[in-house]
Design a protein around this motif. Structure first.
Motif, PDB file in Angstrom:
ATOM      1  N   GLU A  95      -1.090   4.060  -1.852  1.00 53.41           N
ATOM      2  CA  GLU A  95      -0.951   4.940  -0.690  1.00 53.41           C
ATOM      3  C   GLU A  95      -2.198   5.800  -0.502  1.00 53.41           C
ATOM      4  O   GLU A  95      -2.632   6.026   0.618  1.00 53.41           O
ATOM      5  N   GLN A  96      -2.801   6.252  -1.601  1.00 55.79           N
ATOM      6  CA  GLN A  96      -4.041   7.004  -1.476  1.00 55.79           C
ATOM      7  C   GLN A  96      -5.139   6.111  -0.893  1.00 55.79           C
ATOM      8  O   GLN A  96      -5.872   6.513  -0.003  1.00 55.79           O
ATOM      9  N   ARG A  97      -5.226   4.879  -1.389  1.00 57.27           N
ATOM     10  CA  ARG A  97      -6.245   3.952  -0.902  1.00 57.27           C
ATOM     11  C   ARG A  97      -6.035   3.634   0.581  1.00 57.27           C
ATOM     12  O   ARG A  97      -6.995   3.594   1.355  1.00 57.27           O
ATOM     13  N   LEU A  98      -4.777   3.447   1.012  1.00 58.57           N
ATOM     14  CA  LEU A  98      -4.491   3.192   2.425  1.00 58.57           C
ATOM     15  C   LEU A  98      -4.939   4.362   3.293  1.00 58.57           C
ATOM     16  O   LEU A  98      -5.544   4.173   4.350  1.00 58.57           O
ATOM     17  N   LEU A  99      -4.644   5.586   2.843  1.00 60.08           N
ATOM     18  CA  LEU A  99      -5.049   6.765   3.594  1.00 60.08           C
ATOM     19  C   LEU A  99      -6.573   6.848   3.676  1.00 60.08           C
ATOM     20  O   LEU A  99      -7.131   7.078   4.752  1.00 60.08           O
ATOM     21  N   LEU A 100      -7.248   6.627   2.561  1.00 61.44           N
ATOM     22  CA  LEU A 100      -8.715   6.697   2.550  1.00 61.44           C
ATOM     23  C   LEU A 100      -9.343   5.619   3.425  1.00 61.44           C
ATOM     24  O   LEU A 100     -10.311   5.881   4.143  1.00 61.44           O
ATOM     25  N   GLN A 101      -8.785   4.408   3.390  1.00 59.44           N
ATOM     26  CA  GLN A 101      -9.314   3.335   4.241  1.00 59.44           C
ATOM     27  C   GLN A 101      -9.108   3.663   5.716  1.00 59.44           C
ATOM     28  O   GLN A 101      -9.982   3.417   6.550  1.00 59.44           O
TER      29      GLN A 101
END
Length: 187
Positions: A95-101
């Motif tokens: 979820e952190q990676r999705l937000l950052l992307q």
């Protein structure tokens, strides 16, 4: 810090269009070490995010409302100034990676994207992260009798009310809240 503001973040990705279609935040403001105020912010695209502008508009609304919630809910410090440390909580690193992307894709149009990206990825202190991943905490410190430990299953087991402020169990019943029983055919 007794006036900590915790932000629980949820980002859902449409894998067919590789764009975010839902962003949610639960902002919990502590005062004197006790949770005192909270606000839920949930925004969704009107349909599948087929166009980049759908995702961009989603990020704009969500960031604006989340920042406004933090500013409104945070307890003032000893001098009466609106200062409070912020801690981000994600269910998992995906979820952190999705937000950052999503922030990276929209950095030109979303004024807060670059500062928010930097904030999410910085270290809060010498060795303590700014973000926590609940799935790691649960795996290390809890022994829940839940086979598939998704956010929805663990929260339901812990008696979280998924029907406040909206009836999320009904809105997202297929694929999000169908882990306990089979859904009945609607035909």
């Amino acid at each position: 810090d007794p006036n900590l503001v915790s932000i629980y973040i949820d980002a859902q990705n449409d894998h067919l269009h590789d764009r975010i279609y839902l962003l949610g935040a639960l902002v919990v403001a502590h005062e004197h070490g006790v949770p005192a105020r909270r606000r839920s912010i949930v925004h969704m695209t009107d349909g599948p995010p087929e166009d980049a502008r759908d995702e961009e508009a989603l990020f704009l609304r969500w960031i604006e409302d989340t920042i406004a919630a933090v500013a409104t809910l945070a307890a003032p410090d000893a001098d009466g100034n609106p200062k409070a440390p912020i801690h981000l909580i994600f269910y998992n690193s995906l979820e952190q990676r999705l937000l950052l992307q999503g922030l990276a894709r929209n950095f030109q149009s979303v004024l807060a994207a670059t500062p928010l990206y930097d904030f999410v990825t910085q270290l809060a202190a010498f060795d303590s992260p700014l973000a926590t991943f609940l799935d790691q905490e649960i795996r290390q410190f809890k022994n829940y009798p839940v086979v598939c430990q998704s956010l929805q299953a663990v929260a339901a087991y812990r008696k979280f009310n998924w029907n406040e402020p909206y009836e999320f169990r009904n809105i997202f019943r297929a694929r999000m809240f169908d882990f306990w029983r089979r859904l009945e055919d609607e035909n």
